[in-house]
Design a protein around this motif. Sequence first.
Motif, PDB file in Angstrom:
ATOM      1  N   GLU A 188      28.519-103.833 -45.743  1.00  0.00           N
ATOM      2  CA  GLU A 188      27.716-104.621 -46.521  1.00  0.00           C
ATOM      3  C   GLU A 188      27.498-103.964 -48.025  1.00  0.00           C
ATOM      4  OE1 GLU A 188      23.742-105.558 -45.324  1.00  0.00           O
ATOM      5  OE2 GLU A 188      24.417-105.637 -43.242  1.00  0.00           O
ATOM      6  N   PHE A 189      28.084-102.714 -47.980  1.00  0.00           N
ATOM      7  CA  PHE A 189      28.202-101.764 -49.413  1.00  0.00           C
ATOM      8  C   PHE A 189      29.374-101.537 -49.872  1.00  0.00           C
ATOM      9  CE2 PHE A 189      23.711-101.565 -47.814  1.00  0.00           C
ATOM     10  CZ  PHE A 189      23.121-101.793 -49.067  1.00  0.00           C
ATOM     11  N   GLN A 190      30.486-101.907 -48.956  1.00  0.00           N
ATOM     12  CA  GLN A 190      31.960-101.772 -49.047  1.00  0.00           C
ATOM     13  C   GLN A 190      32.445-100.222 -49.787  1.00  0.00           C
ATOM     14  OE1 GLN A 190      32.587-105.389 -51.513  1.00  0.00           O
ATOM     15  NE2 GLN A 190      32.902-106.361 -49.727  1.00  0.00           N
ATOM     16  N   VAL A 191      31.765 -99.305 -49.185  1.00  0.00           N
ATOM     17  CA  VAL A 191      32.124 -98.076 -49.677  1.00  0.00           C
ATOM     18  C   VAL A 191      33.679 -97.766 -49.457  1.00  0.00           C
ATOM     19  CG1 VAL A 191      29.770 -96.979 -49.012  1.00  0.00           C
ATOM     20  CG2 VAL A 191      31.499 -96.871 -47.351  1.00  0.00           C
ATOM     21  N   LYS A 192      34.174 -96.799 -50.209  1.00  0.00           N
ATOM     22  CA  LYS A 192      35.604 -96.459 -50.331  1.00  0.00           C
ATOM     23  C   LYS A 192      36.024 -95.760 -48.941  1.00  0.00           C
ATOM     24  CE  LYS A 192      36.830 -93.341 -52.916  1.00  0.00           C
ATOM     25  NZ  LYS A 192      37.364 -92.727 -54.324  1.00  0.00           N
ATOM     26  N   LYS A 193      34.860 -95.085 -48.657  1.00  0.00           N
ATOM     27  CA  LYS A 193      35.328 -94.157 -47.357  1.00  0.00           C
ATOM     28  C   LYS A 193      33.721 -94.110 -46.550  1.00  0.00           C
ATOM     29  CE  LYS A 193      37.254 -89.665 -45.770  1.00  0.00           C
ATOM     30  NZ  LYS A 193      37.713 -88.517 -46.218  1.00  0.00           N
ATOM     31  N   ALA A 194      33.982 -93.968 -45.115  1.00  0.00           N
ATOM     32  CA  ALA A 194      32.807 -93.712 -44.614  1.00  0.00           C
ATOM     33  C   ALA A 194      33.076 -92.850 -43.311  1.00  0.00           C
ATOM     34  CB  ALA A 194      31.926 -95.109 -43.997  1.00  0.00           C
ATOM     35  N   VAL A 195      32.360 -91.833 -43.321  1.00  0.00           N
ATOM     36  CA  VAL A 195      32.522 -90.948 -41.851  1.00  0.00           C
ATOM     37  C   VAL A 195      31.017 -90.576 -41.269  1.00  0.00           C
ATOM     38  CG1 VAL A 195      33.184 -88.560 -41.480  1.00  0.00           C
ATOM     39  CG2 VAL A 195      34.282 -89.734 -43.427  1.00  0.00           C
ATOM     40  N   GLY A 196      31.174 -90.499 -40.019  1.00  0.00           N
ATOM     41  CA  GLY A 196      30.001 -90.303 -39.208  1.00  0.00           C
ATOM     42  C   GLY A 196      30.414 -88.977 -38.465  1.00  0.00           C
ATOM     43  N   ILE A 197      29.390 -88.072 -38.387  1.00  0.00           N
ATOM     44  CA  ILE A 197      29.756 -86.652 -37.689  1.00  0.00           C
ATOM     45  C   ILE A 197      28.480 -86.728 -36.514  1.00  0.00           C
ATOM     46  CG2 ILE A 197      30.054 -84.429 -37.587  1.00  0.00           C
ATOM     47  CD1 ILE A 197      31.223 -84.609 -40.515  1.00  0.00           C
ATOM     48  N   ASP A 198      28.814 -86.235 -35.337  1.00  0.00           N
ATOM     49  CA  ASP A 198      27.669 -86.133 -34.652  1.00  0.00           C
ATOM     50  C   ASP A 198      28.253 -85.207 -33.231  1.00  0.00           C
ATOM     51  OD1 ASP A 198      24.993 -87.687 -33.613  1.00  0.00           O
ATOM     52  OD2 ASP A 198      25.773 -86.578 -32.168  1.00  0.00           O
ATOM     53  N   ASN A 199      27.492 -84.184 -32.613  1.00  0.00           N
ATOM     54  CA  ASN A 199      28.163 -83.441 -31.694  1.00  0.00           C
ATOM     55  C   ASN A 199      28.016 -84.248 -30.183  1.00  0.00           C
ATOM     56  OD1 ASN A 199      25.552 -83.382 -31.315  1.00  0.00           O
ATOM     57  ND2 ASN A 199      25.152 -81.002 -31.455  1.00  0.00           N
ATOM     58  N   ASN A 200      27.384 -85.155 -30.204  1.00  0.00           N
ATOM     59  CA  ASN A 200      27.238 -86.103 -28.954  1.00  0.00           C
ATOM     60  C   ASN A 200      28.819 -86.907 -28.893  1.00  0.00           C
ATOM     61  OD1 ASN A 200      26.909 -87.872 -27.001  1.00  0.00           O
ATOM     62  ND2 ASN A 200      24.688 -87.435 -27.085  1.00  0.00           N
ATOM     63  N   CYS A 201      29.722 -86.187 -28.094  1.00  0.00           N
ATOM     64  CA  CYS A 201      30.725 -87.030 -27.947  1.00  0.00           C
ATOM     65  C   CYS A 201      30.899 -88.277 -27.172  1.00  0.00           C
ATOM     66  CB  CYS A 201      32.088 -86.206 -27.334  1.00  0.00           C
ATOM     67  SG  CYS A 201      32.355 -84.513 -28.318  1.00  0.00           S
ATOM     68  N   LYS A 202      29.829 -88.451 -26.483  1.00  0.00           N
ATOM     69  CA  LYS A 202      29.980 -89.593 -25.670  1.00  0.00           C
ATOM     70  C   LYS A 202      29.432 -90.688 -26.458  1.00  0.00           C
ATOM     71  CE  LYS A 202      27.531 -91.842 -21.535  1.00  0.00           C
ATOM     72  NZ  LYS A 202      26.524 -91.566 -20.640  1.00  0.00           N
TER      73      LYS A 202
END
Length: 253
Positions: free
Chosen positions: A59-73
Amino acid sequence: MKIDEYLETLPENLLSGEDVELPEKSLKEIFKIVDLKKDDVFYHLGCGSEKGIEIAKKEFQVKKAVGIDNNCKKIENAKKNLKVKQIQAELICQDILESEISDASVILFWFTDENITNQMLEKFEKLKPETKIITIWGPLPDCIPDKVDFPYIINKVPFKKSKSMQEQLLAIFGVKCVDFVTAWEFAERYTKAIGSPEIKNDRFLTIIQTLVIWINAKKLGVACGDEIPESIQTYMKLMKMNFDIDFEPMLKE
């Protein structure tokens, strides 16, 4: 039952927001408030699911998006969902304290652990100028926000340091001291923002948050007046009588 004992009975630290998924409407509100744009590099620290990343990209069409979380599942499940939706983004299973975020221009950071926040603050301070850090409920430690639409708070690098708790309070709440009305208003905004799946519990949670806000303000010396307001006393008694939740020990700490 002491209030801290009661809080331990709630699932996944509901009151703090830890491990609570933000609803889509709140994510969209946040992105509009922070003015997320096509040339932004967006990081969602503690992303849980792919929701924030998907909205930022689609929806906001960002150049790059990264999600980080320590829950691998959760990360693996989020990756599958993005693949099905054919959305190109990065999802990383990692401790955020070890994350590489130097190219970020906008970061959503929703953590209540003081130790994590203080360590991340050091990383944030090294980011390029004008990088925006979005927090929910509380600001970055000892910092004056650049923009507030409570419970959403935005700080930009380099951070503006507050000279006192009162200065920070004024910047966030628009008041020099916290009374019952202020505590209730902002507790209600927070409850609505985190989107409790059980709407019938919203008022109950708002009452608890109101008491927590006011008592913390009292302990920090930024509550209005020296006496406990009648409204606060009434709700404390109701919690004790009807739910066996005792706020008195919190006042005495």
